[in-house]
Structures are given as structure tokens and as C-alpha cells.
Enzyme design. Structure first.
Site, mmCIF file in Angstrom:
data_model
loop_
_atom_site.group_PDB
_atom_site.id
_atom_site.type_symbol
_atom_site.label_atom_id
_atom_site.label_comp_id
_atom_site.label_asym_id
_atom_site.label_seq_id
_atom_site.Cartn_x
_atom_site.Cartn_y
_atom_site.Cartn_z
ATOM 1 N N ARG A 87 101.524 51.652 -114.380
ATOM 2 C CA ARG A 87 102.618 50.679 -114.263
ATOM 3 C C ARG A 87 102.319 49.710 -113.133
ATOM 4 N NH1 ARG A 87 107.533 52.623 -117.105
ATOM 5 N NH2 ARG A 87 108.484 50.772 -116.256
ATOM 6 N N GLU B 38 98.295 53.128 -121.495
ATOM 7 C CA GLU B 38 99.462 52.276 -121.740
ATOM 8 C C GLU B 38 99.534 51.252 -120.622
ATOM 9 O OE1 GLU B 38 103.103 54.404 -121.898
ATOM 10 O OE2 GLU B 38 102.367 55.801 -123.375
ATOM 11 N N HIS C 51 107.843 58.441 -127.979
ATOM 12 C CA HIS C 51 108.904 58.216 -127.007
ATOM 13 C C HIS C 51 110.122 59.079 -127.301
ATOM 14 C CE1 HIS C 51 111.168 56.455 -123.772
ATOM 15 N NE2 HIS C 51 110.004 56.043 -123.336
ATOM 16 N N HIS D 230 99.985 55.865 -118.289
ATOM 17 C CA HIS D 230 100.551 54.520 -118.157
ATOM 18 C C HIS D 230 100.371 54.055 -116.728
ATOM 19 C CE1 HIS D 230 104.410 51.874 -118.905
ATOM 20 N NE2 HIS D 230 103.407 51.177 -118.413
ATOM 21 N N ASN E 150 100.684 62.772 -122.852
ATOM 22 C CA ASN E 150 100.873 61.841 -121.741
ATOM 23 C C ASN E 150 101.051 62.635 -120.437
ATOM 24 O OD1 ASN E 150 102.315 60.252 -119.780
ATOM 25 N ND2 ASN E 150 102.683 58.735 -121.357
ATOM 26 N N GLU F 23 102.249 51.558 -132.336
ATOM 27 C CA GLU F 23 102.924 52.816 -132.002
ATOM 28 C C GLU F 23 104.410 52.538 -132.171
ATOM 29 O OE1 GLU F 23 101.826 54.966 -128.424
ATOM 30 O OE2 GLU F 23 103.824 55.846 -128.317
ATOM 31 N N ARG G 269 104.264 53.669 -109.917
ATOM 32 C CA ARG G 269 105.232 54.701 -109.507
ATOM 33 C C ARG G 269 104.731 56.110 -109.792
ATOM 34 N NH1 ARG G 269 110.017 53.839 -113.905
ATOM 35 N NH2 ARG G 269 109.977 51.747 -113.045
ATOM 36 N N HIS H 41 103.745 62.381 -115.845
ATOM 37 C CA HIS H 41 104.723 63.048 -114.994
ATOM 38 C C HIS H 41 104.129 64.088 -114.056
ATOM 39 C CE1 HIS H 41 107.685 60.498 -116.377
ATOM 40 N NE2 HIS H 41 107.826 61.001 -117.579
ATOM 41 N N THR I 68 110.028 53.406 -120.427
ATOM 42 C CA THR I 68 109.948 52.285 -121.368
ATOM 43 C C THR I 68 111.178 52.312 -122.273
ATOM 44 O OG1 THR I 68 107.585 52.766 -121.346
ATOM 45 C CG2 THR I 68 108.341 51.118 -122.923
HETATM 46 N N1 PXP Z 1 104.597 56.149 -125.996
HETATM 47 C C1 PXP Z 1 104.833 55.126 -125.144
HETATM 48 C C2 PXP Z 1 104.382 53.752 -125.537
HETATM 49 C C3 PXP Z 1 105.447 55.340 -123.887
HETATM 50 O O1 PXP Z 1 105.660 54.312 -123.050
HETATM 51 C C4 PXP Z 1 105.781 56.672 -123.532
HETATM 52 C C5 PXP Z 1 106.355 56.946 -122.173
HETATM 53 O O2 PXP Z 1 105.410 56.694 -121.192
HETATM 54 C C6 PXP Z 1 105.518 57.694 -124.444
HETATM 55 C C7 PXP Z 1 104.946 57.406 -125.675
HETATM 56 C C8 PXP Z 1 105.856 59.118 -124.145
HETATM 57 O O3 PXP Z 1 107.242 59.236 -124.095
HETATM 58 P P1 PXP Z 1 107.892 60.601 -123.609
HETATM 59 O O4 PXP Z 1 107.483 60.795 -122.192
HETATM 60 O O5 PXP Z 1 109.362 60.358 -123.778
HETATM 61 O O6 PXP Z 1 107.355 61.667 -124.529
#
Ligand code: PXP
Length: 247
Positions: free
Chosen positions: A44, A69, A190, A42, A6, A150, A48, A9, A100
Site C-alpha cells: 500500500r 496487489e 475479498h 499488497h 494473502n 479478480e 501500513r 496480516h 479495499t
Molecule cells: N483480493 C484483493 C484484490 C484484495 O485487495 C484483498 C485484500 O487485500 C483480498 C483479495 C483478500 O481479502 P481478504 O483479506 O478479505 O480475504
């Protein structure tokens, strides 16, 4: 076991100064070269971090699998239909949350999900639903025609005592087995990091992990290529070890 990285960030860092760097697209290229099996981002409602322009450029760049996402809303469905990621993961979204906070309550919005899931699937997009490791929610996901689930690993990741860790791990194992038996592809994510991912990667019914924050945090110190490679190595080694032990 597949690893989805992901890249949200990278956009969070950029938005801290509302500038043009770092570009999440550059992170996509590096993560891909380092062995990521797919890319997650994601979009949003409040934009953001990732914005519409990022998403379009990430779509053009990702040659493996793009997992978008998104909240289950008309706006996001319209964007997904135009962008055509390989997968969309439906997640709950609250404006005030830092990240989330839990899985989607499928029962609460079942009629809406029953309307949008066939439309997304008809457009050639696989639909995954982010849910807590809760059998009732997983049953609903199978009934409404989702391709995948997921499993939310946030409660496991935040568990403080070893009893709580074991309890959450057990819930995830049971949920993963149930999801697989129900014909769903099972992913999880997550809050996973280089330490707590080990036990999740050993669960053979889970076929994919999606990880963001911890990889980007490590990448800020050691570089993205190394951060992704190290996570790929842990995930694949633990999974393969578990496979051998199960025989
Ligand atoms: N899976 C989902 C559905 C999420 O919303 C997120 C956060 O955007 C992640 C995985 C990744 O989570 P993390 O950034 O805590 O690894």
C-alpha cells in the site's frame, strides 16, 4: 481452482508493535508447504503492513506465483517493474479505508491504464484488475488488454439476508461467465471465509480465489499449515463436486 494466500496480516500484526515479528516471509514458506498455489501481498502507498523490504524478500522466497496487489500509480508501476511478480492486481486505494472497499473504476482511469498495462506486460508481468461483478467494467478490462480480472466478492461476503446473498452470488456467476467468454482469466476474492467460500468455489468459470484475513485469523488459533490445508480442501472439494454435477 487455485488458492492464493494473502499474507498481509502477518505484517499487520508485526506493525501493531513496530517490531520484527512475525515475519511475513515465514508465513509464505508455511503457506507454500501447506498447499497454497500462490502468494498474494499488497504494497500500500502508506506501507501500513507489507513494506518494500518485505516485498523484495517475499519475491526471493516465492517459487510458485507471486501476485502483487497495488494501486495503479507511477510509484507502484516502477516498483513492480523492478520486483517482477508473476502477476500484479490493480486495486483502488484510499488512505482512510480499513481494507479495499470495492473494485477499480476502470472507465475513470482508462487512459492511464492503457499506458501502464502494456508496459507491465512487456516486462513479463501478467496484469489482473480487481473489479466489481459489473459487465461494463469487465468489458473495459478486456478492451484495455488485461490478462485477468479478480471479481470483488466483498458485497456478497457482507450480504445479510439470503435474498441478498443469492442476488450477489448471481451477479458473480454472470460476471465470471462473461469474463471467461471475453478471454480473461477469472479470479475472485475479498471477504471470503471458511463458510461463505463454498458457493463461490462452486462457480466453474472462476479459476482462482485469493484469501487473506480469514486464513490468518484461523491460523492465529490453529496454526497456518492447518488453516491453509482446510481452505484448500474446501475450495478444491467444492469445485470438483460442481464439476462432476455439471457433466
Ligand atoms: N483480493 C484483493 C484484490 C484484495 O485487495 C484483498 C485484500 O487485500 C483480498 C483479495 C483478500 O481479502 P481478504 O483479506 O478479505 O480475504
Amino acid at each position: 481452482m487455485r488458492l492464493g494466500v494473502n499474507v498481509d496480516h502477518y505484517a499487520t500484526i508485526r506493525q501493531a508493535r513496530r517490531t520484527y515479528e512475525p515475519d511475513p516471509v515465514a508465513a509464505v514458506i508455511l503457506a507454500d508447504l501447506a498447499g497454497a498455489d500462490g502468494i498474494v501481498c499488497h504494497l500500500r502507498e502508506d506501507r501500513r503492513h507489507i513494506n518494500d523490504n518485505d516485498l523484495a524478500r517475499i519475491r526471493q522466497t516465492v517459487k510458485s506465483v507471486l501476485n502483487m496487489e497495488m494501486a495503479p500509480t507511477d510509484e507502484m508501476v516502477k516498483i513492480a517493474m523492478a520486483v517482477k511478480p508473476e502477476i500484479v492486481t490493480l486495486v483502488p486505494e484510499k488512505r482512510e479505508e480499513v481494507t479495499t472497499e470495492g473494485g477499480l473504476n476502470v472507465t475513470n482511469i482508462k487512459p492511464y491504464l492503457q499506458e501502464i498495462i502494456p508496459r507491465l506486460k512487456q516486462a513479463g508481468i501478467q496484469v489482473s484488475v480487481f473489479v466489481d461483478p459489473d459487465i461494463r467494467q469487465i468489458k473495459e478490462c478486456a478492451l484495455i488488454g488485461a490478462d485477468s480480472i479478480e471479481l470483488h466478492t466483498g458485497t456478497y461476503s457482507n450480504a445479510k439476508s439470503s435474498a441478498q446473498v443469492l442476488d450477489e452470488l448471481n451477479k458473480i456467476k454472470v460476471a465470471a461467465a462473461f469474463g471467461k467468454k471475453s478471454g480473461l482469466f477469472v479470479a475472485a476474492g475479498h471477504g471470503l471465509n471458511y463458510h461463505n467460500v463454498k458457493y463461490i468455489a462452486q462457480i466453474l468459470d472462476i479459476e482462482e480465489l485469493n484469501i487473506g484475513h480469514s486464513i490468518v485469523a484461523r491460523a492465529s488459533l490453529v496454526g497456518l499449515e492447518r488453516a491453509v490445508k482446510e481452505m484448500v480442501e474446501i475450495v478444491k472439494n467444492e469445485y470438483n463436486l460442481s464439476l462432476i454435477m455439471s457433466r
